[in-house]
Scaffold this motif. Structure first.
Motif, PDB file in Angstrom:
ATOM      1  N   TRP A  73      39.195  49.143  27.146  1.00  0.00           N
ATOM      2  CA  TRP A  73      38.795  49.495  28.503  1.00  0.00           C
ATOM      3  C   TRP A  73      39.755  48.841  29.466  1.00  0.00           C
ATOM      4  CZ3 TRP A  73      35.595  53.003  30.424  1.00  0.00           C
ATOM      5  CH2 TRP A  73      34.632  53.564  29.575  1.00  0.00           C
ATOM      6  N   LEU A  74      40.363  49.619  30.326  1.00  0.00           N
ATOM      7  CA  LEU A  74      41.233  49.111  31.369  1.00  0.00           C
ATOM      8  C   LEU A  74      40.346  48.684  32.530  1.00  0.00           C
ATOM      9  CD1 LEU A  74      44.062  48.692  32.517  1.00  0.00           C
ATOM     10  CD2 LEU A  74      43.988  51.061  33.329  1.00  0.00           C
ATOM     11  N   ARG A  75      40.404  47.407  32.874  1.00  0.00           N
ATOM     12  CA  ARG A  75      39.561  46.863  33.944  1.00  0.00           C
ATOM     13  C   ARG A  75      40.396  46.593  35.182  1.00  0.00           C
ATOM     14  NH1 ARG A  75      34.468  45.634  32.229  1.00  0.00           N
ATOM     15  NH2 ARG A  75      34.198  45.898  29.992  1.00  0.00           N
ATOM     16  N   VAL A  76      39.731  46.537  36.316  1.00  0.00           N
ATOM     17  CA  VAL A  76      40.413  46.426  37.595  1.00  0.00           C
ATOM     18  C   VAL A  76      40.254  45.025  38.179  1.00  0.00           C
ATOM     19  CG1 VAL A  76      38.425  47.258  38.889  1.00  0.00           C
ATOM     20  CG2 VAL A  76      40.678  47.577  39.821  1.00  0.00           C
ATOM     21  N   ASP A  77      41.286  44.584  38.910  1.00  0.00           N
ATOM     22  CA  ASP A  77      41.233  43.291  39.583  1.00  0.00           C
ATOM     23  C   ASP A  77      40.736  43.418  41.019  1.00  0.00           C
ATOM     24  OD1 ASP A  77      42.281  41.981  37.356  1.00  0.00           O
ATOM     25  OD2 ASP A  77      44.343  42.339  38.005  1.00  0.00           O
ATOM     26  N   GLU A  78      40.753  44.621  41.559  1.00  0.00           N
ATOM     27  CA  GLU A  78      40.376  44.869  42.952  1.00  0.00           C
ATOM     28  C   GLU A  78      39.096  45.693  43.017  1.00  0.00           C
ATOM     29  OE1 GLU A  78      42.278  43.607  45.373  1.00  0.00           O
ATOM     30  OE2 GLU A  78      43.775  42.889  43.952  1.00  0.00           O
ATOM     31  N   GLY A  79      38.401  45.606  44.120  1.00  0.00           N
ATOM     32  CA  GLY A  79      37.216  46.428  44.330  1.00  0.00           C
ATOM     33  C   GLY A  79      37.456  47.408  45.455  1.00  0.00           C
ATOM     34  N   GLY A  80      36.702  48.498  45.457  1.00  0.00           N
ATOM     35  CA  GLY A  80      36.825  49.472  46.532  1.00  0.00           C
ATOM     36  C   GLY A  80      36.445  50.866  46.102  1.00  0.00           C
ATOM     37  N   ILE A  81      36.974  51.843  46.821  1.00  0.00           N
ATOM     38  CA  ILE A  81      36.722  53.258  46.558  1.00  0.00           C
ATOM     39  C   ILE A  81      37.846  53.780  45.666  1.00  0.00           C
ATOM     40  CG2 ILE A  81      36.461  55.531  47.608  1.00  0.00           C
ATOM     41  CD1 ILE A  81      35.503  54.015  50.154  1.00  0.00           C
ATOM     42  N   VAL A  82      37.469  54.430  44.580  1.00  0.00           N
ATOM     43  CA  VAL A  82      38.444  54.858  43.567  1.00  0.00           C
ATOM     44  C   VAL A  82      38.743  56.343  43.680  1.00  0.00           C
ATOM     45  CG1 VAL A  82      38.929  54.987  41.098  1.00  0.00           C
ATOM     46  CG2 VAL A  82      37.552  53.124  41.995  1.00  0.00           C
ATOM     47  N   GLU A  83      40.025  56.671  43.624  1.00  0.00           N
ATOM     48  CA  GLU A  83      40.458  58.058  43.489  1.00  0.00           C
ATOM     49  C   GLU A  83      41.132  58.174  42.125  1.00  0.00           C
ATOM     50  OE1 GLU A  83      43.527  61.338  45.388  1.00  0.00           O
ATOM     51  OE2 GLU A  83      43.253  59.421  46.400  1.00  0.00           O
ATOM     52  N   MET A  84      40.462  58.865  41.197  1.00  0.00           N
ATOM     53  CA  MET A  84      40.979  59.015  39.843  1.00  0.00           C
ATOM     54  C   MET A  84      42.039  60.116  39.808  1.00  0.00           C
ATOM     55  SD  MET A  84      39.088  56.742  38.509  1.00  0.00           S
ATOM     56  CE  MET A  84      38.486  56.687  36.856  1.00  0.00           C
ATOM     57  N   HIS A  85      43.136  59.865  39.076  1.00  0.00           N
ATOM     58  CA  HIS A  85      44.222  60.837  38.975  1.00  0.00           C
ATOM     59  C   HIS A  85      44.267  61.545  37.624  1.00  0.00           C
ATOM     60  CE1 HIS A  85      45.645  59.285  42.757  1.00  0.00           C
ATOM     61  NE2 HIS A  85      45.912  58.091  42.247  1.00  0.00           N
ATOM     62  N   VAL A  86      43.587  61.000  36.609  1.00  0.00           N
ATOM     63  CA  VAL A  86      43.561  61.632  35.287  1.00  0.00           C
ATOM     64  C   VAL A  86      42.117  61.694  34.783  1.00  0.00           C
ATOM     65  CG1 VAL A  86      45.906  60.994  34.655  1.00  0.00           C
ATOM     66  CG2 VAL A  86      44.055  59.456  34.100  1.00  0.00           C
ATOM     67  N   ASP A  87      41.851  62.639  33.905  1.00  0.00           N
ATOM     68  CA  ASP A  87      40.513  62.857  33.349  1.00  0.00           C
ATOM     69  C   ASP A  87      40.487  62.526  31.864  1.00  0.00           C
ATOM     70  OD1 ASP A  87      39.357  63.865  35.755  1.00  0.00           O
ATOM     71  OD2 ASP A  87      40.320  65.812  35.380  1.00  0.00           O
TER      72      ASP A  87
ATOM     73  N   CYS B 195      45.132  55.896  38.873  1.00  0.00           N
ATOM     74  CA  CYS B 195      44.132  55.916  39.931  1.00  0.00           C
ATOM     75  C   CYS B 195      44.593  55.062  41.100  1.00  0.00           C
ATOM     76  CB  CYS B 195      42.757  55.484  39.442  1.00  0.00           C
ATOM     77  SG  CYS B 195      42.586  53.738  39.116  1.00  0.00           S
ATOM     78  N   THR B 196      43.937  55.262  42.232  1.00  0.00           N
ATOM     79  CA  THR B 196      44.206  54.481  43.436  1.00  0.00           C
ATOM     80  C   THR B 196      42.888  53.899  43.918  1.00  0.00           C
ATOM     81  OG1 THR B 196      45.986  56.006  44.014  1.00  0.00           O
ATOM     82  CG2 THR B 196      45.199  54.564  45.756  1.00  0.00           C
ATOM     83  N   ILE B 197      42.913  52.633  44.316  1.00  0.00           N
ATOM     84  CA  ILE B 197      41.721  51.964  44.830  1.00  0.00           C
ATOM     85  C   ILE B 197      41.987  51.581  46.276  1.00  0.00           C
ATOM     86  CG2 ILE B 197      40.157  50.008  44.558  1.00  0.00           C
ATOM     87  CD1 ILE B 197      41.089  49.899  41.611  1.00  0.00           C
TER      88      ILE B 197
ATOM     89  N   TRP C 204      33.956  47.450  41.418  1.00  0.00           N
ATOM     90  CA  TRP C 204      33.987  46.033  41.740  1.00  0.00           C
ATOM     91  C   TRP C 204      35.019  45.364  40.851  1.00  0.00           C
ATOM     92  CZ3 TRP C 204      31.227  44.161  45.761  1.00  0.00           C
ATOM     93  CH2 TRP C 204      30.170  44.935  46.217  1.00  0.00           C
ATOM     94  N   PRO C 205      35.587  44.230  41.269  1.00  0.00           N
ATOM     95  CA  PRO C 205      36.534  43.530  40.401  1.00  0.00           C
ATOM     96  C   PRO C 205      35.919  43.250  39.025  1.00  0.00           C
ATOM     97  CG  PRO C 205      36.582  42.570  42.587  1.00  0.00           C
ATOM     98  CD  PRO C 205      35.436  43.554  42.565  1.00  0.00           C
ATOM     99  N   GLY C 206      36.657  43.590  37.987  1.00  0.00           N
ATOM    100  CA  GLY C 206      36.188  43.402  36.616  1.00  0.00           C
ATOM    101  C   GLY C 206      35.538  44.623  36.004  1.00  0.00           C
TER     102      GLY C 206
END
Length: 102
Positions: free
Chosen positions: A30-44, A56-58, A87-89
């Motif tokens: 699982w690829l986890r994120v360090d930042e929190g926010g609104i996500v725009e996914m680029h791949v399915d 993706c962009t956050i 959220w982060p993590g």
């Protein structure tokens, strides 16, 4: 409870002629994120990604900062976040690496 009413199958469930594209997922992560926010996914799910592809962009809604998340390796997306907030993590994508055949 299900066993009491004989609702459990006696044999493993078979799904007909379906075949998987990934047979061993021991390297999946699982690829986890360090930042929190609104996500725009680029791949399915099911799509192939190459290392360093933007997946993706956050956006932080308070500061308007944008963070681009890149694929850490060549692979196939097995699953992804289903909500627009992160959220982060939190996990973003479930990836399995593809091995090049040379």
């Amino acid at each position: 409870m299900f066993g009491e009413f004989d609702l459990y199958p006696d044999e493993a469930v078979r799904w007909g002629n379906r075949r998987g594209i990934v047979s061993e997922v021991s390297d999946a992560t699982w690829l986890r994120v360090d930042e929190g926010g609104i996500v725009e996914m680029h791949v399915d799910s099911g799509e192939r990604v190459d290392e360093r592809d933007s997946i993706c962009t956050i956006m932080n809604p308070f500061s308007k900062d944008l963070v681009t998340v890149d694929a850490p390796f060549d692979g196939v997306v097995l699953g992804s976040l289903e909500t627009p907030l992160v959220w982060p993590g939190n996990p973003l994508y479930h990836l399995v690496p593809t091995k090049s055949v040379a």
